[in-house]
Design a protein around this motif. Structure first.
Motif, PDB file in Angstrom:
ATOM      1  N   LEU A   1      -8.225 -10.992  -0.748  1.00  0.00           N
ATOM      2  CA  LEU A   1      -7.597 -11.826  -1.779  1.00  0.00           C
ATOM      3  C   LEU A   1      -7.421 -11.041  -3.076  1.00  0.00           C
ATOM      4  CD1 LEU A   1      -9.664 -15.059  -1.043  1.00  0.00           C
ATOM      5  CD2 LEU A   1      -7.286 -14.632  -0.393  1.00  0.00           C
ATOM      6  N   SER A   2      -7.060  -9.784  -2.916  1.00  0.00           N
ATOM      7  CA  SER A   2      -6.904  -8.890  -4.062  1.00  0.00           C
ATOM      8  C   SER A   2      -5.429  -8.752  -4.419  1.00  0.00           C
ATOM      9  CB  SER A   2      -7.494  -7.509  -3.733  1.00  0.00           C
ATOM     10  OG  SER A   2      -7.119  -6.552  -4.708  1.00  0.00           O
ATOM     11  N   ARG A   3      -5.086  -9.183  -5.619  1.00  0.00           N
ATOM     12  CA  ARG A   3      -3.699  -9.066  -6.070  1.00  0.00           C
ATOM     13  C   ARG A   3      -3.283  -7.604  -6.129  1.00  0.00           C
ATOM     14  NH1 ARG A   3      -5.318 -11.908 -11.433  1.00  0.00           N
ATOM     15  NH2 ARG A   3      -7.065 -10.527 -10.921  1.00  0.00           N
ATOM     16  N   THR A   4      -4.212  -6.731  -6.534  1.00  0.00           N
ATOM     17  CA  THR A   4      -3.920  -5.306  -6.633  1.00  0.00           C
ATOM     18  C   THR A   4      -3.556  -4.718  -5.269  1.00  0.00           C
ATOM     19  OG1 THR A   4      -5.514  -5.144  -8.454  1.00  0.00           O
ATOM     20  CG2 THR A   4      -4.801  -3.089  -7.458  1.00  0.00           C
ATOM     21  N   ASN A   5      -4.274  -5.118  -4.227  1.00  0.00           N
ATOM     22  CA  ASN A   5      -3.988  -4.612  -2.887  1.00  0.00           C
ATOM     23  C   ASN A   5      -2.631  -5.084  -2.371  1.00  0.00           C
ATOM     24  OD1 ASN A   5      -7.408  -4.639  -1.571  1.00  0.00           O
ATOM     25  ND2 ASN A   5      -6.234  -3.015  -2.549  1.00  0.00           N
ATOM     26  N   PHE A   6      -2.234  -6.318  -2.710  1.00  0.00           N
ATOM     27  CA  PHE A   6      -0.924  -6.815  -2.297  1.00  0.00           C
ATOM     28  C   PHE A   6       0.194  -6.016  -2.974  1.00  0.00           C
ATOM     29  CE2 PHE A   6      -3.131 -11.153  -1.729  1.00  0.00           C
ATOM     30  CZ  PHE A   6      -3.513 -10.812  -0.443  1.00  0.00           C
ATOM     31  N   ILE A   7      -0.008  -5.721  -4.257  1.00  0.00           N
ATOM     32  CA  ILE A   7       0.981  -4.923  -4.986  1.00  0.00           C
ATOM     33  C   ILE A   7       1.002  -3.500  -4.442  1.00  0.00           C
ATOM     34  CG2 ILE A   7       1.567  -3.945  -7.244  1.00  0.00           C
ATOM     35  CD1 ILE A   7       0.322  -6.479  -8.495  1.00  0.00           C
ATOM     36  N   GLN A   8      -0.189  -2.961  -4.141  1.00  0.00           N
ATOM     37  CA  GLN A   8      -0.285  -1.614  -3.562  1.00  0.00           C
ATOM     38  C   GLN A   8       0.490  -1.536  -2.252  1.00  0.00           C
ATOM     39  OE1 GLN A   8      -4.195  -0.700  -2.119  1.00  0.00           O
ATOM     40  NE2 GLN A   8      -3.732   1.455  -1.721  1.00  0.00           N
ATOM     41  N   LEU A   9       0.313  -2.536  -1.413  1.00  0.00           N
ATOM     42  CA  LEU A   9       0.991  -2.567  -0.117  1.00  0.00           C
ATOM     43  C   LEU A   9       2.507  -2.572  -0.304  1.00  0.00           C
ATOM     44  CD1 LEU A   9       0.252  -2.666   2.877  1.00  0.00           C
ATOM     45  CD2 LEU A   9       0.278  -5.158   2.734  1.00  0.00           C
ATOM     46  N   LEU A  10       2.978  -3.365  -1.245  1.00  0.00           N
ATOM     47  CA  LEU A  10       4.411  -3.443  -1.521  1.00  0.00           C
ATOM     48  C   LEU A  10       4.946  -2.098  -2.010  1.00  0.00           C
ATOM     49  CD1 LEU A  10       7.025  -5.078  -1.828  1.00  0.00           C
ATOM     50  CD2 LEU A  10       6.256  -5.715  -4.130  1.00  0.00           C
TER      51      LEU A  10
END
Length: 317
Positions: free
Chosen positions: A91-100
């Protein structure tokens, strides 16, 4: 590691990532059942707050043919499902942005041309519309699982960039603590004069937060040797000179190696995405300097593997 395992280096990275993802999912399941909770904050407390390693693994599996990773179709879908589930559970916003960012990078959309500008513009507008919908839905800070997560998304634009914080309002103070750290650091450095601004106060220097705070591991601290923001931490230790050197290190990581080899070209793209992500990660999660994370080791492996491939091509001539 890249030299030892040669052509199988990325395959070992994938296997390690899948194994870690399985362990993480087991921990999450146990935490939900043992503590009878679906609270976002409690799940992250027990299962971990982020993992920058797993988004790299997801990208390597997703683009396995681009990186010459030998993996069957069935295993590829299975691994993608396991790693994706694990990434979501952080549930990490940073990881979602990283993935994108990493996906856009490997697809070649971070190299400026008409096509990439269209894709980036569409992505930005879709993100803006999605954020507007979340903001107007007014999710609660302490509500259902979905509301808690949407609330964290809602405060993204301000929590690390706010310039004025009411320390007497616990909600404002807690939600924007990253900004509070930055304000304290800049004020302290500039108060100490030109020398501190230019070259910092040394590795042992700390920031006085002004109150005793309890950390995630239960310790109580007032003088912080490291902050969430890598730029603020480098400014404290090494001043503006240190920040320039840090930015140069990110630039050298992102700089491509000229080659016609498809693997090297795709590694160039992945490392470019890594550099862009490091800028953002350094603002909210210490970037390269976060000792809890293996991102720096993985990026080092990618650099080493790219150099190995380059030398193989030279030797083959």
């Amino acid at each position: 590691m890249a030299k030892k395992y040669a052509g199988n280096a990325l395959k070992y990275v994938v296997k390690c990532g899948v194994f870690l993802s399985i362990i993480h999912l087991i921990i999450i399941l146990y935490s939900i059942l043992a503590h009878k909770t679906l609270s976002v904050s409690e799940i992250r407390h027990y299962g971990g707050y982020f993992n920058d390693f797993e988004p790299y693994v997801f990208v390597l599996i997703f683009f396995s043919t681009k990186f010459n990773i030998d993996i069957s179709k069935n295993k590829r879908f299975l691994y993608l499902g396991i790693v994706a589930a694990s990434i979501f559970c952080y549930l990490s916003r940073t990881n979602f942005i990283q993935l994108l960012i990493l996906i856009l990078a490997v697809k070649g959309y971070l190299k400026l041309n008409v096509r990439s500008i269209k894709v980036i513009t569409f992505t930005f507008l879709a993100t803006l519309i999605g954020y507007a919908l979340i903001y107007n839905s007014n999710p609660k800070r302490k509500g259902s699982f979905t509301e808690e997560f949407l609330y964290k998304i809602k405060i993204i634009p301000i929590e690390a960039f706010k310039t004025k914080i009411n320390q007497e309002d616990w909600k404002d103070f807690n939600d924007n603590f990253r900004s509070f750290e930055n304000i304290k650091t800049v004020n302290q450095i500039f108060y100490e004069g030109p020398q501190a601004v230019i070259s910092g106060n040394g590795l042992g220097s700390t920031v006085d937060i002004g109150r005793v705070m309890q950390t995630n591991d239960g310790t109580k601290v007032r003088y912080y040797p490291a902050l969430h923001n890598a730029f603020s931490t480098v400014l404290l230790k090494s001043g503006l000179l240190g920040i320039v050197i840090y930015l140069l290190s990110i630039y050298f990581i992102s700089r491509k190696t000229v080659s016609d080899n498809i693997q090297i070209i795709n590694l160039n793209k992945l490392l470019l995405g890594s550099g862009i992500f490091l800028i953002m990660s350094s603002w909210v999660f210490m970037g390269f300097y976060l000792k809890l994370d293996s991102k720096s080791i993985l990026i080092g492996l990618l650099l080493g593997y790219r150099e190995y491939l380059k030398n193989q091509l030279v030797n083959a001539i």
